[in-house]
Design a protein around this motif. Structure first.
Motif, PDB file in Angstrom:
ATOM      1  N   LYS A 137       0.835  -1.201   0.000  1.00  0.00           N
ATOM      2  CA  LYS A 137       0.000   0.000   0.000  1.00  0.00           C
ATOM      3  C   LYS A 137       0.878   1.263   0.000  1.00  0.00           C
ATOM      4  N   LYS A 141       1.302   4.125  -2.812  1.00  0.00           N
ATOM      5  CA  LYS A 141       1.013   5.530  -2.488  1.00  0.00           C
ATOM      6  C   LYS A 141       2.160   6.432  -2.933  1.00  0.00           C
ATOM      7  N   ASN A 167      -3.592  -6.335  -4.920  1.00  0.00           N
ATOM      8  CA  ASN A 167      -3.475  -5.349  -3.837  1.00  0.00           C
ATOM      9  C   ASN A 167      -2.983  -3.999  -4.380  1.00  0.00           C
ATOM     10  N   THR A 171      -5.083  -0.310  -4.388  1.00  0.00           N
ATOM     11  CA  THR A 171      -4.595   0.951  -3.800  1.00  0.00           C
ATOM     12  C   THR A 171      -4.650   2.069  -4.840  1.00  0.00           C
TER      13      THR A 171
END
Ligand SMILES: NC(=O)c1ccc[n+]([C@@H]2O[C@H](COP(=O)([O-])OP(=O)(O)OC[C@H]3O[C@@H](n4cnc5c(N)ncnc54)[C@H](OP(=O)(O)O)[C@@H]3O)[C@@H](O)[C@H]2O)c1
Length: 324
Positions: A137, A141, A167, A171
């Protein structure tokens, strides 16, 4: 950007690439571990490989920080300049190396990547492997921040499993950013992504597959089967079971069919292997063969100039099904 070949969107992005790009690991000049994988290529040869690739119609190049600690990126930039390419004329994919690093390193080192490739912008920035010290994550980001700041255009991953890819996709999706691609090992002698869930998940989420080692490091062309003398000088490949006697026996039926089809279509074995790769799964797979000789670049780009019949693609599928 003009191309005489069909262009494909990378995932749901507007990045339009030719089905074949050029893999630039070979330009690492023997620096660092990854750089030792292939022999030292002089700039003059690199320039020729790049210009033949452009003449052959490709519009994108794949490199990485890890390829000689920026050596490959710098050599690519020099070669593009030599070929008269202006920023924006071609597309560049590079990668951040995550091992023993936190996500914060992505923003910290982006200036070095931009400098190494200057004046060519980074179109696709990929996470080289899923093994950083930070969560997926936080890694995504940091990548989204680079995209927001317009330091990179699109985001990709590499060597991600079906789950880690999902995943990462999630995100980015929350931020309205598509995950463009997953760069993975895929060729007629290694089709594991078709059985481990990566291909299915990529199809479902509309993520492109960038096939690396698409020629199985040269093996699928049959040159080592035909001329075992060549096996004396294969560098790091000597550690791979595929290049040992049993491995060569196992791949022989596929190699024989590749060679038979090369005769039928009046093309080279490398062109058959690459053509299958870029067409068998519709438009979702693109491939980045590497080259250590000018002739490789000419042959490999030629894989975009014809199309195997569905029947012949199925024959290759059946012959190579043991490699799934
Ligand atoms: N994301 C990752 O983790 C990752 C990992 C590996 C590679 N990659 C990327 O994928 C690219 C390609 O992968 P790769 O270099 O491992 O394997 P590859 O493209 O399957 O094989 C390249 C090698 O095959 C031989 N070759 C190339 N064209 C040929 C032709 N037309 N006929 C006969 N032999 C030919 C050359 O070896 P000889 O020198 O022996 O002739 C060349 O160095 C790399 O440059 C890199 O950009 C990414």
């Amino acid at each position: 950007m003009n191309s005489r070949h069909d262009l494909r969107n990378l995932g749901r992005t507007n990045m339009m690439v030719t089905p074949i790009g050029l893999g630039c690991l070979q330009f690492s000049k023997q620096k660092n571990i990854a750089g030792k994988v292939w022999p030292f290529l002089e700039n003059d040869l690199i320039n020729k490989i790049v210009s033949h690739s452009i003449e052959g119609g490709i519009n994108w190049f794949d490199t990485a920080e890890m390829y000689g600690k920026g050596e490959s990126e710098r050599a690519l930039s020099i070669a593009l300049n030599q070929a008269g390419k202006k920023p924006g004329d071609v597309l560049i994919a590079t990668k951040w190396f995550p091992v023993l690093r936190f996500a914060s390193n992505i923003t910290k080192t982006i200036g070095q990547r931009i400098k190494a490739l200057s004046p060519y912008p980074i179109d696709l920035y990929q996470i080289h492997q899923p093994w950083s010290l930070s969560s997926e994550k936080n890694v995504m980001k940091a990548m989204a921040e680079l995209s927001d700041r317009k330091l990179i255009k699109y985001i990709g991953v590499s060597n991600y499993s079906a789950q880690t890819m999902k995943n990462a996709w999630e995100t980015l999706d929350k931020k309205g950013i598509p995950l463009a691609s997953n760069q993975v090992l895929y060729n007629l002698l290694n089709r594991k992504i078709e059985s481990n869930g990566v291909m299915d998940m990529a199809k479902k989420l509309e993520i492109s597959i960038i096939a690396y080692s698409p020629l199985a490091q040269g093996l699928v062309t049959g040159k080592f089967h035909d001329n075992p003398e060549l096996l004396k000088d294969i560098g790091f490949r000597k550690y791979s079971s595929q290049f040992k006697r049993k491995g060569l026996e196992k791949s022989l039926p596929v190699v024989n069919l590749v060679k038979e089809l090369a005769q039928k279509y009046n093309v080279t074995p490398s062109q058959i292997a690459l053509n299958w790769l870029i067409n068998y799964n519709g438009n979702m797979v693109v491939a980045i063969p590497g080259a250590t000789k000018e002739i490789h670049a000419r042959e490999n780009t030629g894989a975009m100039s014809f199309r195997l019949s569905d029947e012949d693609m199925d024959r290759l599928d059946k012959a190579s099904t043991i490699f799934k």
